[in-house]
Design a protein around this motif. Structure first.
Motif, PDB file in Angstrom:
ATOM      1  N   ASP A  82       0.853  -1.176   0.000  1.00 27.84           N
ATOM      2  CA  ASP A  82       0.000   0.000   0.000  1.00 27.84           C
ATOM      3  C   ASP A  82       0.892   1.230   0.000  1.00 27.84           C
ATOM      4  O   ASP A  82       2.050   1.182   0.406  1.00 27.84           O
ATOM      5  CB  ASP A  82      -0.859   0.030   1.273  1.00 27.84           C
ATOM      6  CG  ASP A  82      -1.681  -1.228   1.407  1.00 27.84           C
ATOM      7  OD1 ASP A  82      -1.974  -1.605   2.551  1.00 27.84           O
ATOM      8  OD2 ASP A  82      -2.025  -1.837   0.367  1.00 27.84           O
ATOM      9  N   TRP A  83       0.332   2.326  -0.458  1.00 25.45           N
ATOM     10  CA  TRP A  83       1.078   3.571  -0.450  1.00 25.45           C
ATOM     11  C   TRP A  83       0.284   4.624   0.305  1.00 25.45           C
ATOM     12  O   TRP A  83      -0.944   4.710   0.151  1.00 25.45           O
ATOM     13  CB  TRP A  83       1.357   4.054  -1.884  1.00 25.45           C
ATOM     14  CG  TRP A  83       2.466   3.289  -2.506  1.00 25.45           C
ATOM     15  CD1 TRP A  83       2.414   2.000  -2.961  1.00 25.45           C
ATOM     16  CD2 TRP A  83       3.797   3.722  -2.742  1.00 25.45           C
ATOM     17  NE1 TRP A  83       3.628   1.610  -3.458  1.00 25.45           N
ATOM     18  CE2 TRP A  83       4.497   2.654  -3.348  1.00 25.45           C
ATOM     19  CE3 TRP A  83       4.482   4.931  -2.511  1.00 25.45           C
ATOM     20  CZ2 TRP A  83       5.842   2.751  -3.706  1.00 25.45           C
ATOM     21  CZ3 TRP A  83       5.814   5.024  -2.880  1.00 25.45           C
ATOM     22  CH2 TRP A  83       6.487   3.938  -3.465  1.00 25.45           C
ATOM     23  N   ILE A  84       0.999   5.408   1.106  1.00 24.74           N
ATOM     24  CA  ILE A  84       0.318   6.435   1.898  1.00 24.74           C
ATOM     25  C   ILE A  84       0.820   7.793   1.459  1.00 24.74           C
ATOM     26  O   ILE A  84       2.014   7.974   1.174  1.00 24.74           O
ATOM     27  CB  ILE A  84       0.540   6.211   3.414  1.00 24.74           C
ATOM     28  CG1 ILE A  84      -0.372   7.103   4.230  1.00 24.74           C
ATOM     29  CG2 ILE A  84       1.991   6.440   3.805  1.00 24.74           C
ATOM     30  CD1 ILE A  84      -0.476   6.693   5.683  1.00 24.74           C
ATOM     31  N   GLY A  85      -0.106   8.734   1.357  1.00 23.31           N
ATOM     32  CA  GLY A  85       0.254  10.025   0.791  1.00 23.31           C
ATOM     33  C   GLY A  85       0.321  11.138   1.817  1.00 23.31           C
ATOM     34  O   GLY A  85       0.161  10.902   3.008  1.00 23.31           O
ATOM     35  N   PRO A  86       0.547  12.355   1.342  1.00 20.54           N
ATOM     36  CA  PRO A  86       0.609  13.500   2.249  1.00 20.54           C
ATOM     37  C   PRO A  86      -0.771  13.814   2.811  1.00 20.54           C
ATOM     38  O   PRO A  86      -1.776  13.397   2.240  1.00 20.54           O
ATOM     39  CB  PRO A  86       1.089  14.637   1.342  1.00 20.54           C
ATOM     40  CG  PRO A  86       0.722  14.222  -0.028  1.00 20.54           C
ATOM     41  CD  PRO A  86       0.763  12.733  -0.061  1.00 20.54           C
TER      42      PRO A  86
ATOM     43  N   SER B 177      -9.028  17.390   5.482  1.00 18.14           N
ATOM     44  CA  SER B 177      -9.261  16.481   6.596  1.00 18.14           C
ATOM     45  C   SER B 177      -8.002  16.214   7.410  1.00 18.14           C
ATOM     46  O   SER B 177      -8.072  15.614   8.468  1.00 18.14           O
ATOM     47  CB  SER B 177      -9.785  15.144   6.077  1.00 18.14           C
ATOM     48  OG  SER B 177      -8.744  14.476   5.374  1.00 18.14           O
ATOM     49  N   ASN B 178      -6.830  16.621   6.905  1.00 15.27           N
ATOM     50  CA  ASN B 178      -5.558  16.330   7.571  1.00 15.27           C
ATOM     51  C   ASN B 178      -5.258  14.847   7.678  1.00 15.27           C
ATOM     52  O   ASN B 178      -4.315  14.464   8.372  1.00 15.27           O
ATOM     53  CB  ASN B 178      -5.510  16.943   8.984  1.00 15.27           C
ATOM     54  CG  ASN B 178      -5.536  18.441   8.933  1.00 15.27           C
ATOM     55  OD1 ASN B 178      -4.874  19.043   8.113  1.00 15.27           O
ATOM     56  ND2 ASN B 178      -6.329  19.051   9.794  1.00 15.27           N
ATOM     57  N   LEU B 179      -6.038  14.028   7.046  1.00 19.04           N
ATOM     58  CA  LEU B 179      -5.769  12.589   7.080  1.00 19.04           C
ATOM     59  C   LEU B 179      -4.949  12.202   5.860  1.00 19.04           C
ATOM     60  O   LEU B 179      -5.071  12.813   4.807  1.00 19.04           O
ATOM     61  CB  LEU B 179      -7.085  11.807   7.081  1.00 19.04           C
ATOM     62  CG  LEU B 179      -8.032  12.106   8.226  1.00 19.04           C
ATOM     63  CD1 LEU B 179      -9.334  11.380   8.016  1.00 19.04           C
ATOM     64  CD2 LEU B 179      -7.417  11.681   9.544  1.00 19.04           C
ATOM     65  N   ARG B 180      -4.141  11.179   6.017  1.00 22.00           N
ATOM     66  CA  ARG B 180      -3.307  10.752   4.893  1.00 22.00           C
ATOM     67  C   ARG B 180      -4.025   9.674   4.090  1.00 22.00           C
ATOM     68  O   ARG B 180      -4.340   8.624   4.630  1.00 22.00           O
ATOM     69  CB  ARG B 180      -1.993  10.193   5.428  1.00 22.00           C
ATOM     70  CG  ARG B 180      -1.110  11.278   5.992  1.00 22.00           C
ATOM     71  CD  ARG B 180       0.113  10.720   6.656  1.00 22.00           C
ATOM     72  NE  ARG B 180       0.916  11.790   7.230  1.00 22.00           N
ATOM     73  CZ  ARG B 180       2.056  12.239   6.713  1.00 22.00           C
ATOM     74  NH1 ARG B 180       2.509  11.708   5.612  1.00 22.00           N
ATOM     75  NH2 ARG B 180       2.714  13.218   7.294  1.00 22.00           N
ATOM     76  N   PRO B 181      -4.239   9.899   2.801  1.00 15.56           N
ATOM     77  CA  PRO B 181      -4.935   8.872   2.000  1.00 15.56           C
ATOM     78  C   PRO B 181      -4.028   7.674   1.737  1.00 15.56           C
ATOM     79  O   PRO B 181      -2.806   7.813   1.632  1.00 15.56           O
ATOM     80  CB  PRO B 181      -5.236   9.615   0.693  1.00 15.56           C
ATOM     81  CG  PRO B 181      -4.228  10.693   0.615  1.00 15.56           C
ATOM     82  CD  PRO B 181      -3.877  11.086   2.017  1.00 15.56           C
ATOM     83  N   VAL B 182      -4.650   6.518   1.664  1.00 16.28           N
ATOM     84  CA  VAL B 182      -3.903   5.292   1.399  1.00 16.28           C
ATOM     85  C   VAL B 182      -4.414   4.687   0.109  1.00 16.28           C
ATOM     86  O   VAL B 182      -5.627   4.590  -0.101  1.00 16.28           O
ATOM     87  CB  VAL B 182      -4.073   4.279   2.547  1.00 16.28           C
ATOM     88  CG1 VAL B 182      -3.354   2.979   2.238  1.00 16.28           C
ATOM     89  CG2 VAL B 182      -3.564   4.864   3.843  1.00 16.28           C
ATOM     90  N   ILE B 183      -3.490   4.298  -0.771  1.00 13.17           N
ATOM     91  CA  ILE B 183      -3.866   3.555  -1.972  1.00 13.17           C
ATOM     92  C   ILE B 183      -3.558   2.093  -1.696  1.00 13.17           C
ATOM     93  O   ILE B 183      -2.407   1.732  -1.433  1.00 13.17           O
ATOM     94  CB  ILE B 183      -3.087   4.064  -3.200  1.00 13.17           C
ATOM     95  CG1 ILE B 183      -3.494   5.504  -3.469  1.00 13.17           C
ATOM     96  CG2 ILE B 183      -3.356   3.178  -4.405  1.00 13.17           C
ATOM     97  CD1 ILE B 183      -2.913   6.064  -4.731  1.00 13.17           C
TER      98      ILE B 183
ATOM     99  N   ARG C 161     -11.037  -1.231   5.292  1.00 14.64           N
ATOM    100  CA  ARG C 161     -10.109  -0.106   5.390  1.00 14.64           C
ATOM    101  C   ARG C 161     -10.501   1.026   4.455  1.00 14.64           C
ATOM    102  O   ARG C 161     -10.413   2.205   4.815  1.00 14.64           O
ATOM    103  CB  ARG C 161      -8.683  -0.572   5.093  1.00 14.64           C
ATOM    104  CG  ARG C 161      -8.104  -1.471   6.172  1.00 14.64           C
ATOM    105  CD  ARG C 161      -6.784  -2.050   5.760  1.00 14.64           C
ATOM    106  NE  ARG C 161      -5.732  -1.046   5.822  1.00 14.64           N
ATOM    107  CZ  ARG C 161      -4.509  -1.243   5.372  1.00 14.64           C
ATOM    108  NH1 ARG C 161      -4.191  -2.383   4.784  1.00 14.64           N
ATOM    109  NH2 ARG C 161      -3.593  -0.310   5.477  1.00 14.64           N
TER     110      ARG C 161
END
Lengths: 146, 442
Positions: free
Chosen positions: A8-12, A17-23, A41
C-alpha cells in the motif's frame, strides 16, 4: 505510486481532513478475507475523510463568521489600514471555541463510537489475515521440504 | 459534573502527569527534552543541583523529524534514478507479467519521471510505500511508545522507590524500573492506536508513526502486548504482586478510561492525574511491598502537580482541542481550569508539610521546599487572575523544573532508616539534620 509495487502507499495529509490517504494494493490472488479487510479499510478511510473534511471546513467557516461578526460589533473592518487581517484576542476566541465544542459534542460522540468499532474490526481482520498468511507460508514451506 | 478532589493525604494516587502532559507538550519538545535531560542528571548524580540546563542548544528531538523527511526524500530521489538503469540490470524474479510491464514502462517512465519529477516533485515524493523497514523500526517503536515520556514515568517511579524507608536493593530497583517502563510503553502504544484520526488533526501529534503509516495498527497492538505482558509479569513475579496489580490497573486506567474520556467529559483530567500519580506509588510498593501512607503522600504530590502543569499547558491549545473535539477544562470551563490549578499549587504546600508528619522526610523538607512551592503558587495565582498566554506559559515552564527540584529536595531530606529507630533520641534528630545539610552542600 509505481505499478510494480506490492504494498500500500500512503500520501501526504489531505488539505481539508488532515488525514493521509492510502492507496491499497490489490493482490492478484486476493482471498475473501483479504478482500474484506481491504474493503473495511477503504470504507473507514472514506468515512473518516468525509467527517473530518466537513468538520474542519465547518470550523474554519464558523470561525471566520464569528470573527467577522465580532469585528463588526466593535466597528472594525476585516482588514485594517495596513492590509493586515484583523484578529480577535485569545479570550474572545475562547468563547467561540467553547461554543463550537459543545455544539459538535453529539456529532463527536457518534463518530467516536463509529471509529472505535471500525478500528477494532480492521485490526482484528488484520490479525486474521496475518494468521492465514502465516499458515499458508508454513504449508508451502512444508511442501517444498518434502 | 464538576469534581473537586481534596488532597490532604487522601488515598488518591497520581499518575506521572508526564503520561498526560508531555503528550500534550507538542510545541515544547525542546523544553521536554531539556527536562528529561535534567531529570536524567538528577537521578544519576543526586548531588548535582546545577539548574543551568536552559542554555542547552537545540538538539535531536527537534532536528530528527526533519532529518527523517530529508532522508526519505533522498530515498525517493534514488528510486527515481534507478528506473532508467533497470533495463541494463538483470530483472529480478517477480511475477513475469508484472516484470514485463515494469520493463516496458521503465524507459518511458524514466523520461516521464524526469519531466514529471520537475512538475510534481513534492507531491510524488510525499507518497511513501507502506512497507516496514527494519532499520527504521527502533525509531518508530520509540516514538510509538513515547519513549521520553516513558523515561520520565520511570524516573518518578524511581523517586518513589528511593523515598521508601528501606535499604536500597539494586536488583529490585532495576526490575521495578524495567517493569514500569514496559508497562508505560504498552499504555502509550495503545493510546496512539486509539487516537489516529484525532492525532492527525492536531499540530502537536500529527507526526506520530501510526498517523504517518510507518507501522500498521496490528503491529502497534502486538508491540503493546509484547511490552505490557512481560512488563506486568516482571512486576508481579520479579517484584511483588501489589506492584504488578498497580501497573496493570494503571495501563487499564490510561487506555480504557482516560483515552476515551478525553472526548467525553472534562473529568478526564482528574483521571489523568491519577494515572500520573501511580508510578511513584508503584516505586514505593516495589521497595516496601505494602501501600503505606508515604506511598500515598508521594502519589498525592504528583497528583497535585499534574493540575498546574496540565491546565497551564492546555490554555494555549484551546483551538486544537476545540476543533479536535476534546473535552478539556480550558475550553469548556476556563474559570474552573484556573481555580483548580491554583488550588493544587497550594495543596502542594500542604502536602510538603504532611511529609515529615508521616516520617517520610525530616522537618527541613517543608522549610526548604517552601520557596519553590510559594513561587509556583504565586504563578498559579497570576494565571488565575490574568488568564492569559504569558501567565500560562510561565506556570507551565515553572512546573517543569518545580517537580524535579521538589523530588530532589525530598530525597535529600529523606528520613534515614536508622533515625527512625531511635526517633525519640535528640542526638538522632540532630544527626539527621546534619546529614541533610551535608548532602545539600555542593
Amino acid at each position: 505510486p509505481p505499478a510494480h509495487s506490492h504494498n500500500d502507499w500512503i500520501g501526504p495529509p489531505d488539505k481539508h481532513s488532515n488525514l493521509r490517504p492510502v492507496i491499497f494494493y490489490v493482490p492478484p490472488e486476493e482471498s475473501p478475507l483479504e478482500r474484506r479487510l481491504r474493503e473495511a479499510r477503504q470504507e473507514a478511510q472514506a468515512c473518516n475523510q468525509r467527517f473530518w473534511a466537513r468538520h474542519n471546513c465547518a470550523f474554519q467557516q464558523e470561525k471566520e463568521e464569528f470573527i467577522y461578526s465580532r469585528l463588526k460589533a466593535k466597528g472594525l473592518e476585516m482588514r485594517d489600514g495596513t492590509g493586515q487581517k484583523a484578529t480577535l484576542n485569545a479570550e474572545e476566541m475562547a468563547e467561540f471555541y467553547k461554543d463550537f465544542l459543545s455544539k459538535n459534542f453529539r456529532k463527536h460522540m457518534q463518530y467516536n463510537r463509529d471509529w472505535y468499532k471500525r478500528n477494532f474490526t480492521i485490526t482484528f481482520l488484520m490479525g486474521q489475515v496475518a494468521l492465514a498468511r502465516a499458515l499458508r507460508w508454513l504449508r508451502w514451506k512444508k511442501k517444498n521440504v518434502e | 459534573g464538576l469534581f473537586v478532589w481534596r488532597l490532604k493525604g487522601a488515598g488518591t494516587r497520581h499518575i506521572p502527569c508526564h503520561l498526560v502532559h508531555l503528550c500534550r507538550a507538542a510545541n515544547h519538545r525542546l523544553i521536554t527534552f531539556q527536562y528529561f535531560n535534567f531529570l536524567k542528571r538528577m537521578y544519576v548524580t543526586q548531588c548535582n543541583k546545577d539548574l543551568s540546563q536552559r542554555a542547552k542548544p537545540k538538539s535531536d528531538p527537534v532536528v530528527s523529524p526533519f532529518h527523517e523527511l530529508q532522508q526519505l526524500d533522498q530515498e525517493k530521489k534514488v528510486i527515481h534514478k534507478i528506473s532508467p538503469v533497470s533495463p541494463v540490470h538483470h530483472p529480478r524474479p517477480e511475477t513475469s507479467g508484472r516484470n514485463e510491464l515494469g520493463e516496458g514502462k521503465s524507459p518511458a517512465e524514466s523520461e516521464a519521471s524526469a519531466t514529471a519529477a520537475r512538475a510534481e516533485p513534492r507531491e510524488d515524493r510525499q507518497w511513501k510505500e507502506m512497507k516496514l523497514r527494519l532499520d527504521e523500526l527502533p525509531g518508530i517503536l520509540a516514538r510509538l511508545s513515547k519513549i521520553k515520556l516513558t523515561a520520565l514515568v520511570v524516573s518518578t517511579a524511581s523517586a518513589g522507590f528511593a523515598m521508601a524507608p528501606v535499604p536500597f536493593d539494586l536488583p529490585c530497583f532495576l526490575l521495578a524500573s524495567l517493569g514500569t517502563g514496559l508497562a508505560s510503553c504498552a499504555a502509550n502504544s495503545i493510546n496512539q492506536f486509539f487516537e489516529v484520526p484525532f492525532d492527525s488533526n492536531m499540530n502537536r501529534t500529527k507526526n506520530r508513526p501510526l498517523v504517518r503509516g510507518q507501522i500498521s495498527p496490528l503491529l502497534a497492538v502486538c508491540f503493546a502486548a509484547s511490552c505490557g505482558v512481560p512488563g506486568i509479569a516482571l512486576l508481579t513475579l520479579g517484584v511483588n504482586p501489589l506492584t504488578g496489580a498497580l501497573g496493570a490497573f494503571n495501563i487499564f486506567l490510561y487506555t480504557c478510561c482516560y483515552t476515551p474520556m478525553k472526548r467525553m467529559s472534562i473529568a478526564n483530567t482528574w483521571v489523568g492525574a491519577v494515572v500520573g500519580a501511580i508510578p511513584p506509588v508503584m516505586g514505593w510498593t516495589a521497595a516496601t511491598g505494602s501501600l503505606d501512607a508515604g506511598a500515598l503522600l508521594l502519589g498525592g504530590i504528583l497528583y497535585s502537580w499534574q493540575f498546574p502543569h496540565f491546565n497551564a499547558l492546555s490554555w494555549g491549545l484551546r483551538e486544537d482541542y476545540s476543533r479536535g473535539g476534546y473535552c478539556m477544562m480550558s475550553v469548556t470551563h476556563p474559570g474552573l481550569c484556573r481555580r483548580v490549578a491554583l488550588r493544587h499549587c497550594l495543596a502542594l504546600i500542604g502536602l510538603s508539610v504532611v511529609a515529615p508528619v508521616l516520617d517520610v522526610t525530616t522537618w527541613t523538607f517543608p522549610l526548604i521546599s517552601l520557596p519553590i512551592n510559594l513561587y509556583i503558587s504565586y504563578l498559579g495565582f497570576r494565571f488565575y487572575r490574568d488568564a492569559d498566554r504569558s501567565s500560562s506559559r510561565k506556570l507551565f515552564f515553572c512546573s517543569l523544573w518545580h517537580l524535579p527540584m521538589l523530588l530532589l529536595v525530598m530525597f535529600t531530606c529523606k528520613k534515614s532508616v536508622l533515625d527512625k529507630e531511635d526517633k525519640g533520641d535528640l542526638l538522632g534528630k540532630g544527626e539527621s539534620r546534619g546529614r541533610a545539610m551535608e548532602i545539600r552542600l555542593p
